[in-house]
Design a protein around this motif. Structure first.
Motif, PDB file in Angstrom:
ATOM      1  N   GLY A 272     -66.747  70.494 -57.697  1.00 49.44           N
ATOM      2  CA  GLY A 272     -65.812  70.189 -56.439  1.00 49.44           C
ATOM      3  C   GLY A 272     -64.207  69.837 -57.420  1.00 49.44           C
ATOM      4  O   GLY A 272     -63.414  69.654 -56.787  1.00 49.44           O
ATOM      5  N   ASP A 273     -64.388  69.546 -58.577  1.00 51.18           N
ATOM      6  CA  ASP A 273     -63.067  69.175 -59.340  1.00 51.18           C
ATOM      7  C   ASP A 273     -62.260  70.576 -59.784  1.00 51.18           C
ATOM      8  O   ASP A 273     -63.243  71.399 -60.327  1.00 51.18           O
ATOM      9  CB  ASP A 273     -63.247  68.271 -60.451  1.00 51.18           C
ATOM     10  N   PRO A 274     -61.073  70.637 -59.873  1.00 52.68           N
ATOM     11  CA  PRO A 274     -60.302  71.741 -60.370  1.00 52.68           C
ATOM     12  C   PRO A 274     -60.504  71.822 -61.852  1.00 52.68           C
ATOM     13  O   PRO A 274     -60.920  70.808 -62.527  1.00 52.68           O
ATOM     14  CB  PRO A 274     -58.953  71.461 -59.883  1.00 52.68           C
ATOM     15  N   HIS A 275     -59.730  72.889 -62.693  1.00 51.49           N
ATOM     16  CA  HIS A 275     -59.829  73.133 -63.988  1.00 51.49           C
ATOM     17  C   HIS A 275     -58.483  72.665 -64.624  1.00 51.49           C
ATOM     18  O   HIS A 275     -57.463  72.999 -63.979  1.00 51.49           O
ATOM     19  CB  HIS A 275     -60.062  74.643 -64.492  1.00 51.49           C
ATOM     20  N   TYR A 276     -58.542  71.809 -65.566  1.00 53.45           N
ATOM     21  CA  TYR A 276     -57.285  71.620 -66.117  1.00 53.45           C
ATOM     22  C   TYR A 276     -57.119  72.021 -67.379  1.00 53.45           C
ATOM     23  O   TYR A 276     -58.155  72.215 -68.291  1.00 53.45           O
ATOM     24  CB  TYR A 276     -57.365  69.910 -66.197  1.00 53.45           C
ATOM     25  N   GLY A 277     -55.751  72.510 -67.868  1.00 54.92           N
ATOM     26  CA  GLY A 277     -55.564  73.033 -69.152  1.00 54.92           C
ATOM     27  C   GLY A 277     -54.865  72.002 -70.044  1.00 54.92           C
ATOM     28  O   GLY A 277     -54.517  70.742 -69.555  1.00 54.92           O
ATOM     29  N   PRO A 278     -54.671  72.261 -71.393  1.00 55.08           N
ATOM     30  CA  PRO A 278     -53.908  71.564 -71.955  1.00 55.08           C
ATOM     31  C   PRO A 278     -52.612  71.548 -71.962  1.00 55.08           C
ATOM     32  O   PRO A 278     -51.967  72.371 -71.330  1.00 55.08           O
ATOM     33  CB  PRO A 278     -54.314  71.939 -73.807  1.00 55.08           C
ATOM     34  N   PRO A 279     -51.697  70.352 -72.445  1.00 58.13           N
ATOM     35  CA  PRO A 279     -50.059  70.414 -72.318  1.00 58.13           C
ATOM     36  C   PRO A 279     -49.476  71.780 -72.508  1.00 58.13           C
ATOM     37  O   PRO A 279     -48.511  71.893 -72.069  1.00 58.13           O
ATOM     38  CB  PRO A 279     -49.954  69.050 -72.966  1.00 58.13           C
ATOM     39  N   TRP A 280     -50.066  72.474 -73.690  1.00 58.85           N
ATOM     40  CA  TRP A 280     -49.311  73.439 -74.163  1.00 58.85           C
ATOM     41  C   TRP A 280     -49.555  74.848 -73.178  1.00 58.85           C
ATOM     42  O   TRP A 280     -49.278  76.004 -73.499  1.00 58.85           O
ATOM     43  CB  TRP A 280     -49.634  73.864 -75.641  1.00 58.85           C
ATOM     44  N   THR A 281     -50.154  74.828 -72.251  1.00 57.30           N
ATOM     45  CA  THR A 281     -50.346  75.836 -71.204  1.00 57.30           C
ATOM     46  C   THR A 281     -49.794  75.516 -69.693  1.00 57.30           C
ATOM     47  O   THR A 281     -49.380  74.502 -69.445  1.00 57.30           O
ATOM     48  CB  THR A 281     -51.963  76.136 -71.043  1.00 57.30           C
ATOM     49  N   ARG A 282     -49.395  76.395 -68.885  1.00 55.90           N
ATOM     50  CA  ARG A 282     -49.061  76.332 -67.630  1.00 55.90           C
ATOM     51  C   ARG A 282     -49.658  77.504 -66.928  1.00 55.90           C
ATOM     52  O   ARG A 282     -50.193  78.548 -67.435  1.00 55.90           O
ATOM     53  CB  ARG A 282     -47.697  76.543 -67.532  1.00 55.90           C
ATOM     54  N   THR A 283     -49.911  77.348 -65.367  1.00 57.52           N
ATOM     55  CA  THR A 283     -50.483  78.298 -64.625  1.00 57.52           C
ATOM     56  C   THR A 283     -49.680  78.241 -63.475  1.00 57.52           C
ATOM     57  O   THR A 283     -49.003  77.887 -62.948  1.00 57.52           O
ATOM     58  CB  THR A 283     -52.000  77.814 -64.429  1.00 57.52           C
ATOM     59  N   ARG A 284     -49.988  79.750 -62.937  1.00 54.37           N
ATOM     60  CA  ARG A 284     -49.338  80.060 -61.619  1.00 54.37           C
ATOM     61  C   ARG A 284     -50.711  80.955 -60.973  1.00 54.37           C
ATOM     62  O   ARG A 284     -51.466  81.372 -61.567  1.00 54.37           O
ATOM     63  CB  ARG A 284     -48.294  81.044 -61.581  1.00 54.37           C
ATOM     64  N   VAL A 285     -50.556  80.890 -59.552  1.00 52.76           N
ATOM     65  CA  VAL A 285     -51.172  81.861 -58.913  1.00 52.76           C
ATOM     66  C   VAL A 285     -50.453  82.745 -57.977  1.00 52.76           C
ATOM     67  O   VAL A 285     -49.462  82.184 -57.198  1.00 52.76           O
ATOM     68  CB  VAL A 285     -52.479  80.930 -57.971  1.00 52.76           C
ATOM     69  N   ILE A 286     -50.531  83.965 -58.223  1.00 52.73           N
ATOM     70  CA  ILE A 286     -49.684  85.152 -57.605  1.00 52.73           C
ATOM     71  C   ILE A 286     -50.336  86.009 -56.579  1.00 52.73           C
ATOM     72  O   ILE A 286     -51.568  86.128 -56.669  1.00 52.73           O
ATOM     73  CB  ILE A 286     -48.990  85.739 -58.694  1.00 52.73           C
ATOM     74  N   ASP A 287     -49.519  86.495 -55.822  1.00 52.34           N
ATOM     75  CA  ASP A 287     -49.918  87.232 -54.629  1.00 52.34           C
ATOM     76  C   ASP A 287     -50.147  88.796 -55.435  1.00 52.34           C
ATOM     77  O   ASP A 287     -49.092  89.218 -55.970  1.00 52.34           O
ATOM     78  CB  ASP A 287     -48.927  87.439 -53.528  1.00 52.34           C
ATOM     79  N   PRO A 288     -51.394  89.355 -55.266  1.00 53.40           N
ATOM     80  CA  PRO A 288     -51.382  90.515 -56.111  1.00 53.40           C
ATOM     81  C   PRO A 288     -50.800  91.734 -55.720  1.00 53.40           C
ATOM     82  O   PRO A 288     -50.348  92.748 -56.181  1.00 53.40           O
ATOM     83  CB  PRO A 288     -53.003  90.799 -55.903  1.00 53.40           C
ATOM     84  N   ARG A 289     -50.322  91.559 -54.266  1.00 53.54           N
ATOM     85  CA  ARG A 289     -49.527  92.707 -53.948  1.00 53.54           C
ATOM     86  C   ARG A 289     -47.995  92.550 -54.288  1.00 53.54           C
ATOM     87  O   ARG A 289     -47.099  93.668 -54.329  1.00 53.54           O
ATOM     88  CB  ARG A 289     -49.480  92.699 -52.217  1.00 53.54           C
ATOM     89  N   THR A 290     -47.563  91.385 -54.297  1.00 55.55           N
ATOM     90  CA  THR A 290     -46.176  91.282 -54.732  1.00 55.55           C
ATOM     91  C   THR A 290     -45.703  90.719 -55.898  1.00 55.55           C
ATOM     92  O   THR A 290     -44.688  90.766 -56.366  1.00 55.55           O
ATOM     93  CB  THR A 290     -45.685  90.248 -53.456  1.00 55.55           C
ATOM     94  N   GLY A 291     -46.695  89.824 -56.636  1.00 57.26           N
ATOM     95  CA  GLY A 291     -46.489  89.383 -57.818  1.00 57.26           C
ATOM     96  C   GLY A 291     -45.654  88.263 -57.851  1.00 57.26           C
ATOM     97  O   GLY A 291     -45.394  87.643 -59.027  1.00 57.26           O
ATOM     98  N   VAL A 292     -45.556  87.476 -56.485  1.00 56.52           N
ATOM     99  CA  VAL A 292     -44.683  86.230 -56.541  1.00 56.52           C
ATOM    100  C   VAL A 292     -45.804  85.357 -56.167  1.00 56.52           C
ATOM    101  O   VAL A 292     -46.908  85.419 -55.803  1.00 56.52           O
ATOM    102  CB  VAL A 292     -43.597  86.458 -55.381  1.00 56.52           C
TER     103      VAL A 292
END
Length: 350
Positions: A272-292
């Motif tokens: 139920g909990d999300p994944h967390y990364g270290p401070p030296w990473t960042r994440t985005r989730v993009i629309d596969p059709r538009t890339g935004v």
């Protein structure tokens, strides 16, 4: 004819800057963006394949002003047989990790001139979990010596001294799983730490003729999915098997998310909990059709910015579907069904 000596100072200077961030608990968005733009400029200049990709979509160091504008490279690019995805000269390659797959498939590769930054990322990220060291660590993966091109096996080898005083590798060189050591260690009543792929744990569960009650405070780290195998379980079903077969509650189970094309790891614990990364990473989730960026709460392709990926490409577009959260974490939803099979578990099932 003597080859011209390579000036490694720019590489070493950037590596030192990134290493300094590993010791920080937090990294502001402004600070991350500043170093990410330096890394982007470095990789654009020194990685011809990535430069060609960025130029084709109109993104250059002159047009990019924030980390979230840096173009992510699709993971399939690492399968290129024409051009290496590397930001250093080919003659400096010291180590190569390969994605899992059959001998008839083109496997992705991640080259390194040095593993110092890569291994530091592994150690510092694990340290952030603040887990107690146990007496015995039991690994259900090939050892680093038997699988030198496996990033998963290498990660396990890097971590083994941090996890436990004694290490036991249950997966033999011929691929057979020997569970006798697990039975012996479980009877000694000292906490254990089991680490392996989801599929290797399923194989272990199939082999057990009766449940093993692991000592109190024992833990598990599982990783990898089921794509490309004949097995497919929901996370709740897998974790129920851990309880039925080993007596472990879901809160004693950690899931690790990473891939050969990355250098850092993302963790979650329980269900139920999300994944967390270290401070030296960042994440985005993009629309596969538009890339935004996808609308809040909407699924899309997971994009990861990993400063530890200095020597290849920092910005990676995965084929995993996720939902982003405001705190920078993400919830995995699965894998794009049109994507080719990938994953650490797959090699264990083949």
């Amino acid at each position: 004819m003597h080859q011209k000596k390579i000036n490694m100072s720019p590489y070493n200077d950037l590596e030192a800057q990134i290493l300094s961030y590993f010791e920080q608990d937090n990294l502001s968005d402004n600070s991350f963006s500043k170093i990410a733009l330096l890394v982007f400029g470095f990789q654009y200049k020194n990685n011809s394949a990535y430069q060609n990709y960025c130029s084709a979509i109109g993104s250059t160091p002159e047009t990019v002003s924030h980390w979230n504008q840096i173009p992510p490279l699709p993971t399939d690019a690492f399968k290129s047989t024409d051009t290496a995805i590397a930001s250093f000269p080919a003659r400096q390659i010291k180590h190569t990790f390969l994605t899992s797959g059959t001998t008839s498939e083109v496997r992705g590769k991640h080259d390194f001139p040095s593993l110092s930054l890569y291994e530091a990322s592994i150690r510092y990220r694990w340290k952030q979990l603040k887990l107690p060291k146990v007496a015995c660590g039991i690994f259900l993966t090939p050892s680093p010596a038997s699988a030198p091109n496996s990033s998963l096996s290498h990660m396990m080898g890097v971590l083994e001294s941090s996890i436990a005083s004694e290490s036991i590798w249950l997966l033999k060189d011929n691929g057979a799983l020997d569970d006798s050591a697990l039975v012996r260690c479980a009877s000694e009543k000292e906490p254990l730490f089991l680490l392996g792929t989801a599929i290797s744990f399923l194989e272990l569960f199939d082999r057990l003729t009766e449940p093993i009650k692991l000592p109190k405070a024992s833990m598990v780290m599982e990783t990898g999915g089921y794509k490309g195998s004949h097995r497919n379980l929901e996370k709740t079903e897998l974790y129920q098997l851990f309880e039925d077969k080993l007596g472990l509650h879901e809160n004693s189970i950690i899931n690790e998310y990473s891939m050969t094309e990355l250098s850092s790891q993302f963790y979650t614990q329980g269900i139920g909990d999300p994944h967390y990364g270290p401070p030296w990473t960042r994440t985005r989730v993009i629309d596969p059709r538009t890339g935004v960026d996808s609308a809040p709460g909407s699924p899309g392709y997971l994009v990861i910015y990993d400063l530890a990926n200095l020597y290849s490409v920092m910005a990676i577009q995965t084929q995993d579907i996720a939902v982003a959260h405001n705190d920078g974490s993400f919830t995995l939803m699965g894998r794009d069904p049109s994507a080719l099979p990938r994953g650490c578990s797959r090699s264990a099932d083949s």
